[in-house]
Write an enzyme that holds these catalytic residues in place. Structure first.
Site, PDB file in Angstrom:
ATOM      1  CB  THR A  26      -4.920   2.080 -11.836  1.00 46.23           C
ATOM      2  OG1 THR A  26      -5.965   1.513 -11.048  1.00 46.23           O
ATOM      3  CG2 THR A  26      -3.879   2.696 -10.906  1.00 46.23           C
ATOM      4  CB  SER A  28      -0.568   9.518 -15.297  1.00 47.02           C
ATOM      5  OG  SER A  28      -0.005   8.808 -16.375  1.00 47.02           O
ATOM      6  N   GLY A  93       0.083  -2.914 -15.766  1.00 41.75           N
ATOM      7  CA  GLY A  93       0.575  -3.234 -14.422  1.00 41.75           C
ATOM      8  C   GLY A  93       1.713  -2.347 -13.973  1.00 41.75           C
ATOM      9  N   GLY A  95       1.399   0.396 -12.806  1.00 45.54           N
ATOM     10  CA  GLY A  95       0.923   0.990 -11.550  1.00 45.54           C
ATOM     11  C   GLY A  95       0.579  -0.059 -10.507  1.00 45.54           C
ATOM     12  CD  GLU A 101      -4.808  -1.770 -14.045  1.00 47.23           C
ATOM     13  OE1 GLU A 101      -4.620  -0.569 -13.820  1.00 47.23           O
ATOM     14  OE2 GLU A 101      -3.960  -2.491 -14.592  1.00 47.23           O
ATOM     15  CE  LYS A 119       2.209   4.764 -21.590  1.00 44.66           C
ATOM     16  NZ  LYS A 119       0.923   5.019 -20.967  1.00 44.66           N
TER      17      LYS A 119
HETATM   18  C1  5RP Z   1      -1.671   0.388 -13.859  1.00 48.12           C
HETATM   19  C2  5RP Z   1      -1.683   0.320 -15.338  1.00 48.12           C
HETATM   20  C3  5RP Z   1      -1.712   1.612 -16.085  1.00 48.12           C
HETATM   21  O1  5RP Z   1      -2.835   1.621 -16.909  1.00 48.12           O
HETATM   22  C4  5RP Z   1      -0.470   1.741 -16.914  1.00 48.12           C
HETATM   23  O2  5RP Z   1       0.666   1.622 -16.058  1.00 48.12           O
HETATM   24  C5  5RP Z   1      -0.405   3.064 -17.670  1.00 48.12           C
HETATM   25  O3  5RP Z   1      -0.224   4.119 -16.774  1.00 48.12           O
HETATM   26  P1  5RP Z   1      -0.134   5.629 -17.244  1.00 48.12           P
HETATM   27  O4  5RP Z   1      -1.468   6.003 -17.779  1.00 48.12           O
HETATM   28  O5  5RP Z   1       0.233   6.368 -15.986  1.00 48.12           O
HETATM   29  O6  5RP Z   1       0.956   5.741 -18.295  1.00 48.12           O
HETATM   30  O7  5RP Z   1      -1.681  -0.718 -15.935  1.00 48.12           O
HETATM   31  O8  5RP Z   1      -1.502  -0.874 -13.275  1.00 48.12           O
END
Ligand code: 5RP
EC number: 5.3.1.6
Length: 220
Positions: A26, A28, A93, A95, A101, A119
């Site tokens: 999940t 972007s 997490g 998202g 997940e 990251k």
């Molecule tokens: C969702 C997650 C996502 O993988 C994490 O927040 C990264 O998100 P993004 O790709 O939007 O930066 O763990 O629960």
């Protein structure tokens, strides 16, 4: 960072083999992966999705979304992360999809994590650690986390100031101010608190491969 996310996602497509059922995370970064998967939808059997958000995007592209109970173990899971350390241990997490997940990561032989360079950290914890909790246990879990770690659990709110509700009907605590030098130990300890559904530390089951998007995508 948008381009780096897209690059990492495109590189992850190289891990998808004909006939596979693909575990899909999940966020972007994963949204770019789903779009790329859509271009090869006739070559895969389908996907197991970690959130309602990803399910909608997969279905919109004509990809079958399957139930993990029916598929059995998966060969491949592709997901993003909020933080990644040099040992491929993750915080996830952001998202609010961490529980599903974690289930799919556990069910998968290979976990490919796709991130942008921002990251990457030496020590996990700058990103507040998400913990999914049963609603009635929210305050109890917050007090226990504070007592155990001295870090600050904050009940996640949405843009309208209402408590976020996960796809599983639960609440999220974001734990601020941690410096996680032993992620396996912290994950194990927090998992023991009654009312904790899942901890957003992916240390006991870390990623197998991390792809960092950038000028050229790097595979770690
Ligand atoms: C969702 C997650 C996502 O993988 C994490 O927040 C990264 O998100 P993004 O790709 O939007 O930066 O763990 O629960």
């Amino acid at each position: 960072m948008t381009e780096a996310k897209r690059q990492a996602a495109e590189k992850a497509i190289e891990y998808v083999e004909d006939g596979m059922i693909v575990g899909v995370g999940t966020g972007s970064t994963v949204a770019y992966f789903i779009d790329a998967l859509g271009r090869m939808r006739d070559r895969i059997q389908g996907a197991v999705s970690s959130s309602e958000q990803s399910t909608q995007r997969l279905k919109a592209l004509g990809i079958d979304v399957l139930d993990l109970n029916s598929t059995g173990p998966l060969s491949l899971y592709v997901d993003g992360a909020d933080e990644c350390d040099p040992h491929k241990r993750l915080i996830k997490g952001g998202g609010a999809a961490l529980t599903r997940e974690k289930i799919i990561a556990e069910a998968s032989a290979k976990f490919v994590c796709i991130v942008d360079p921002a990251k990457q950290v030496d020590v996990l914890g700058r990103f507040p650690l998400p913990v999914e909790v049963i609603p009635m246990a929210r305050s109890l879990v917050a007090r226990e986390i504070l007592a155990l770690t001295q870090a600050q659990p904050v009940w996640r709110q949405d843009a309208e100031g209402r408590g976020v509700v996960t796809d599983n009907g639960n609440a999220i605590l974001d734990v601020h101010g941690l410096s996680i030098t032993d992620p396996v130990a912290l994950e194990t300890t927090l998992n023991q608190i009654p009312g904790v559904v899942a901890v957003g530390l992916f240390a006991r089951r870390s990623a197998d491969v991390v792809i960092v998007g950038g000028e050229t995508a790097r595979v770690l």
